[in-house]
Design an enzyme around this catalytic site. Structure first.
Site, PDB file in Angstrom:
ATOM      1  N   CYS A   1       2.495  -0.343  -5.356  1.00  0.00           N
ATOM      2  CA  CYS A   1       1.735   0.343  -4.310  1.00  0.00           C
ATOM      3  C   CYS A   1       2.310   1.711  -3.953  1.00  0.00           C
ATOM      4  CB  CYS A   1       1.646  -0.532  -3.066  1.00  0.00           C
ATOM      5  SG  CYS A   1       0.786  -2.097  -3.361  1.00  0.00           S
TER       6      CYS A   1
ATOM      7  N   ASN B   1      -6.930  -3.145   0.097  1.00  0.00           N
ATOM      8  CA  ASN B   1      -5.691  -2.664  -0.504  1.00  0.00           C
ATOM      9  C   ASN B   1      -5.968  -2.295  -1.962  1.00  0.00           C
ATOM     10  OD1 ASN B   1      -3.176  -2.336  -1.699  1.00  0.00           O
ATOM     11  ND2 ASN B   1      -2.264  -4.151  -0.797  1.00  0.00           N
TER      12      ASN B   1
ATOM     13  N   HIS C   1       0.327   3.615   3.098  1.00  0.00           N
ATOM     14  CA  HIS C   1      -0.344   2.739   2.136  1.00  0.00           C
ATOM     15  C   HIS C   1      -1.183   1.724   2.901  1.00  0.00           C
ATOM     16  CE1 HIS C   1      -1.192  -0.254  -0.805  1.00  0.00           C
ATOM     17  NE2 HIS C   1      -0.265  -1.085  -0.383  1.00  0.00           N
TER      18      HIS C   1
END
Length: 326
Positions: free
Chosen positions: A113, A283, A253
């Site tokens: 990520c 996500n 994020h």
């Protein structure tokens, strides 16, 4: 030595949407459970049989069109992805071919990520030292390819998408100013895909055990994500003499709304300064930060001081300080 500025940004989200009501018909969950725990209402899913390179191709083509850049002008493309089309070759090479980047070198970065900000630091280094003049960073993630839709703890989290930026030299004090990055391999057991690599190649047994999907221990990941994103954000601010008031925007994020809010609150950054789009995107791993920046770019102004921060498998995390110049 030049600075490296973000000269353009674009993103791509597939048209097909998987919302919480639809998901509740696939696995034992419901809208209230998902919304209260992670803040996600829907996510985009790529259902056309293509891989992550298709997402990256769309984002890069938009970037070239928006910036008026010819494909042959690009010197380098760096692709951040945890979901490459193939073990080999690189997804960057596939995107470069599809987009006609005939003169560009390309390679992939796997930092989960945190991939976008890690790749952006690489791009900035190439530009600052004069080795490359036009570099594309693209984060492309078909997260649905690694999601077990029988696992109610992980399948509501992830969506598909891609974001890309064009990095160019400038003699102004703008663009990528600083970055702080960390890795702690002891986090392996808490967030990983257990099989499919050289340590545990694919077998009938690994497939039957459903070990080719993302595995996450939510409590451990939550705890580390909050602590590490917070610490790295504060560290980058301190190193660059930035107070909370100096920061115009925090772009974290987009993993979990509770993580985002905890980081912002503990850092003392007002909620209105925190860019969030997780509710309708989910996500998207490495793609989440550029997708978010692209969505909010109309409200960003030249000179805005922005802190980017991410945490992912590895554990890999960090923060970056940029000054907007679009």
């Amino acid at each position: 030595m030049y600075n490296a500025r973000i000269a353009g940004i674009s993103s791509y989200l597939p048209d097909d949407i998987l919302d919480n009501e639809m998901l509740s018909k696939i696995v034992d969950t419901n809208d209230e459970w998902i919304t209260t725990r992670v803040g996600i209402k829907e996510r985009h899913i790529l259902n056309n049989g293509e891989g992550s390179s298709y997402l990256g191709e769309q984002a890069v083509n938009r970037l070239l069109a928006d910036t008026g850049t010819k494909p042959e002008e690009i010197d380098l493309i760096i692709c951040a992805t945890s979901n490459p089309d193939y073990r080999i070759p690189s997804t960057a090479s596939v995107i470069a071919h599809k987009c006609g980047l005939r003169k560009a070198y390309g390679y992939d970065i796997q930092a989960a990520c945190a991939g976008f900000i890690v790749a952006l630091e690489d791009a900035a280094a190439y530009v600052r030292c004069g080795m490359r003049k036009k570099v594309i960073v693209v984060a492309a993630e078909k997260m649905s390819s690694m999601v077990n839709y029988e696992d109610r703890s992980t399948c509501p989290l992830f969506g598909d998408g891609a974001g890309s930026v064009l990095v160019e030299p400038t003699d102004k004090p703008v663009g990528v100013i600083d970055g702080i990055f960390h890795v702690d391999g002891s986090g392996l057991e808490h967030l990983l895909m257990k099989a499919g690599g050289s340590a545990h190649p694919a077998t009938h047994e690994t497939v039957d055990a459903r070990e080719h999907y993302v595995y996450q221990e939510g409590r451990q990941v939550y705890k580390h994500a909050v602590t590490d994103m917070l610490t790295s954000s504060l560290d980058i601010m301190k190193r660059n003499n930035l107070s909370v008031d100096d920061v115009d925007y925090l772009v974290p994020h987009q993993a979990n709304l509770r993580i985002i809010e905890a980081v912002a609150d503990r850092a003392g950054i007002a909620r209105e300064k925190v860019l969030v789009n997780i509710e309708h995107v989910g996500n998207t791993s490495a793609a989440s930060i550029p997708i978010c920046l692209d969505e909010f770019k109309s409200q960003l102004k030249p000179g805005d001081k922005i802190v980017l921060t991410a945490f992912g498998a590895g554990f890999t995390w960090g923060a970056m300080y940029i000054i907007w110049d679009l």
